[in-house]
Design an enzyme around this catalytic site. Sequence first.
Site: not given
Length: 728
Positions: A535, A615
């Site tokens: 928020d 990877e």
Amino acid sequence: MPIFFEPNDRVFTLRTDKTSYQLQADARGGLLHLYYGPAIDGCSLSHLVAFGGKSFSGCPSDVGTERDYTFDTLPQEFPVWGNSDYRGTALRVTWPNGGSSLDLRYDSHRILPGKPGLPGLPAVYADESEAETLEITLKDRFAEVYVILSYSVLPAFDAITRSVRVENRTGDALKLDNLLSASMDFAGTDWDLLTFGGRWARERNMTRTPVHNGKIVISSNRGASSHHQNPFLVLCEKSTTEDRGCCYGLSLVYSGSFTAFAETDQMDQTRLAMGLNPECFCWTLQPGESFTAPEAVLICGTEGFGSMSRQYHRLYREHLCRGKYKHARRPILINNWEATYFRFDEEKLFAIARQAHELGVEMLVMDDGWFGKRDNDLSGLGDWFVNEKKLKGGLKPLVDRINGIGMKFGIWFEPEMISEDSDLYRAHPDWCLHLPGREPLRNRYQLTLDMSRQDVRDYLFERLSAILGSANIAYVKWDMNRSMMDVYSAVLPPEQQGEVYHRYILGLYELLERIETAFPDVLFEGCSGGGGRFDPGMLYYHPQIWCSDDSDAIERLEIQYGTSFCYPVSAMGAHVSAVPNHQTGRVTPLNTRGIVAMSGTFGYEMDLNKMTDEEKEIVRQQIETFKRYYDLISYGDYYRLSNPAENHRYAAWQFVSEDKKKALLNYVQVLTTANPAPVIIRLRGLDPAASYSVNGMVLTGAALMYAGLRMPELPGDHQAIQIEITAV
Ligand code: DGJ
């Protein structure tokens, strides 16, 4: 100047670059809402207001026998309980005699340069060249109670902030039973409402609902803004899309329980309001005292949802986030949570850090489990002392070792919580929120510290300072992992227990201010079991917040999409994690996980030692890519190009630099299909007349925006690509 006052009919017009907001103190002193929307220069809209009595709508006594004035039907700026308005109200008081009627009328106003701060509360900030503030004082007709409504206008952001201060200048205590931060009545009921609900690991799913007869309420009574609803909603025209039509965002700069509603009325108006949740709020205002409600931030987007979101992003990035990391590049981090959970020691952490560093990661974050007796989530919270069984020799040797290989070090805390199995609880059982004589309600086996208490905050300040001062710590993850219950403080009298929810948040803000002032170089990341306290209140203290505990790249598409309606990408904590994903079991390509996490603060949450060489090479390239696009991603304009909740085939979004010279298109093929029809994406935000190089072609901005770009067919589900678009 953006605020105009027309004294003859007492009309106030607030003007941003693209919008106008108008209100009027009418002949009886009622404060009426006249208009909010695209700019309407030089006109007063008071002719729109229909005065006149209605059956079963009461009239205040000063109306006499005319019956031509009732607050029940008028479009209002700040509706109160007990003056004839039967719709949802923004203020309800209880007088010493138990009664609740209130009748506020215009008393005075003043216009101030700049934007004042709010005492003890986070708020948007702006200087005198960026904002102007209107303060309208309303007064009760029968008592010395004053309500000061503040409107700050930030024209360049199309933003208007609102806050409310109630002053008790009577000789008696009164109770505030309900106090919202903003309310306004829009003409018509032909609106849709966007809300952003969800649950743990599924936060901020955007829902579009028609406003209908009655009231749509969203709220949190969990003591936190919550995973379940976000203190943000959007009212829009039925025809509003991403880039067309009008919409109104309402966002509350607050991290605790809140409520918001859209209500239609008998006169076909729609009231939109937001503020503290009255279920969790009752405040005694002593004579001479005042109370300030949290700030609400309104932004009207005149060119669709995207125009509103981009203004929120700019406003919150530049005028809400603070501190060193508002603009400084944030380190690419690796967090050990999903790599080890509670099972780590300094060697394991070092091994994770070393491998990550080799691939370009810049900071190790040591998550939960390093302190007290904390081998699982049953114990230890509150004992913020290093567990030397796990970290031999303490924190400093580990931090020095990590620093020694050229990495920064970050640490996790959950300061607001306490485990019953902790030394802190054994020493101070009354420091948690609890009801005397009843067994406490646990959540994740833990209780909540009473942040309204000064002694609790002092303890936390001392402990956190001691840890942060004991080694070279560059980052703090501030977590909070439960919803509140038993919200009762051992140090407040019974008549003030209704204040504890809000006093908790004020105490939390005070502690955050204190600790962040003491450690200005530390980057703070907010967290609450992922995005349970995502928020604007938290953004004032933490420039980034862990967006969700769901790190699955496909689920994140929807979570980050919903979050982006109000919050900037620079605020969204996002990491690449291992597959099968720990929350969903889904396997997605590393490339896709990287592209999705890059539309956030970017980091890793896995042990990179477990990767293949191939990877690792992808990780190395991802880090290079993120660094290359850092400014574009973090400060560029964000365009949503699809709604992943509706479109299961693909998700697309785009960043555009402010000068429109560079853009980055992100495309995820969510589900493939046999014999696929072509996907053509129309870009946004480019200069139509400029030429851009893309995929080896040169095309105009107009061609890319109006005709689009055909996406390649990617081999299989969950594949993703990034496409760079550069002005030539
Ligand atoms: C919840 C957070 O969201 C996770 O990332 C992790 O920090 C755990 N808490 C640790 O308990």
